[in-house]
Design a protein around this motif. Structure first.
Motif, short mmCIF file in Angstrom:
data_model
loop_
_atom_site.label_atom_id
_atom_site.label_comp_id
_atom_site.label_asym_id
_atom_site.label_seq_id
_atom_site.Cartn_x
_atom_site.Cartn_y
_atom_site.Cartn_z
N MET A 184 7.44 -4.35 6.17
CA MET A 184 8.31 -3.19 5.97
C MET A 184 7.47 -1.92 5.80
O MET A 184 6.44 -1.93 5.14
N VAL A 185 7.96 -0.83 6.41
CA VAL A 185 7.30 0.46 6.30
C VAL A 185 8.36 1.50 5.95
O VAL A 185 9.43 1.55 6.56
N MET A 186 8.06 2.33 4.95
CA MET A 186 8.95 3.43 4.59
C MET A 186 8.10 4.69 4.50
O MET A 186 7.03 4.68 3.87
N ALA A 187 8.56 5.75 5.14
CA ALA A 187 7.81 7.00 5.13
C ALA A 187 8.76 8.18 4.98
O ALA A 187 9.92 8.11 5.40
N TYR A 188 8.26 9.25 4.36
CA TYR A 188 9.04 10.47 4.22
C TYR A 188 8.09 11.65 4.28
O TYR A 188 7.00 11.62 3.71
N ASP A 189 8.51 12.70 4.99
CA ASP A 189 7.74 13.94 5.07
C ASP A 189 8.73 15.08 4.95
O ASP A 189 9.64 15.22 5.78
N VAL A 192 0.86 -1.18 0.00
CA VAL A 192 0.00 0.00 0.00
C VAL A 192 0.90 1.23 0.00
O VAL A 192 1.84 1.31 0.79
N MET A 193 0.62 2.17 -0.91
CA MET A 193 1.42 3.38 -0.97
C MET A 193 0.52 4.59 -1.12
O MET A 193 -0.48 4.54 -1.85
N SER A 194 0.88 5.66 -0.44
CA SER A 194 0.18 6.94 -0.62
C SER A 194 1.24 8.03 -0.73
O SER A 194 2.29 7.96 -0.09
N MET A 195 0.95 9.01 -1.57
CA MET A 195 1.89 10.10 -1.77
C MET A 195 1.11 11.39 -2.03
O MET A 195 0.10 11.37 -2.74
N THR A 196 1.58 12.48 -1.46
CA THR A 196 1.01 13.80 -1.70
C THR A 196 2.14 14.75 -2.05
O THR A 196 3.14 14.82 -1.33
N ILE A 197 1.98 15.46 -3.15
CA ILE A 197 2.99 16.43 -3.58
C ILE A 197 2.30 17.79 -3.72
O ILE A 197 1.29 17.91 -4.42
#
Length: 109
Positions: free
Chosen positions: A96-101, A60-65
Motif C-alpha cells: 500500500m502507498v499513500m501520498a499527499y502534496d 516507511v513514512m516521510s513528511m515535510t511541513i
C-alpha cells in the motif's frame, strides 16, 4: 539476602555522597520582531518493521511541513500569525502507498 542489602546500601551511599549539582535557570523564549516573517520547515522520516501473519512488514513514512510566522505590532506586545504553507507526505506499508502534496491536492492519495 544480606549481601543484596549491603550492595544496595553501598550504591545508595555512593549516589548520595556525590551531592546535588544545581544549574543556572535558563529561559527559552521567542523574541519575535514586528515586521519580520519567520519561515520553518519540519522534516520527519520514520521506518518500522513488524511481524504480521508470520512475515515481516516494513512501513516507511516521510513528511515535510512548511510554516511561516508573521510578526506585527500589537497593543500588548507582538502579534504572531502562524500559517501552514505546505505539506507533503508519503507512506508505504507493504504493497500500500499513500501520498499527499498540498501543491497538488487533487492528486492521488
Amino acid at each position: 539476602m544480606k549481601m543484596k542489602l549491603c550492595v544496595l546500601g553501598g550504591l545508595a551511599a555512593m549516589v548520595l555522597s556525590q551531592g546535588v549539582v544545581v544549574g543556572e535557570e535558563v529561559n527559552f523564549s521567542l523574541n519575535y520582531v514586528p515586521g519580520k516573517t519567520y519561515v520553518t520547515q519540519v522534516q520527519m522520516n520514520q521506518s518500522a518493521t513488524m511481524a504480521m501473519g508470520g512475515a515481516e512488514m516494513k512501513t516507511v513514512m516521510s513528511m515535510t511541513i512548511d510554516q511561516s510566522q508573521v510578526a506585527s505590532e500589537h497593543e500588548k506586545g507582538v502579534k504572531v500569525v502562524s500559517n501552514t504553507d505546505g505539506m507533503k507526505m508519503n507512506m508505504e506499508a507493504g504493497q500500500m502507498v499513500m501520498a499527499y502534496d498540498s501543491e497538488n491536492p487533487e492528486g492521488p492519495m
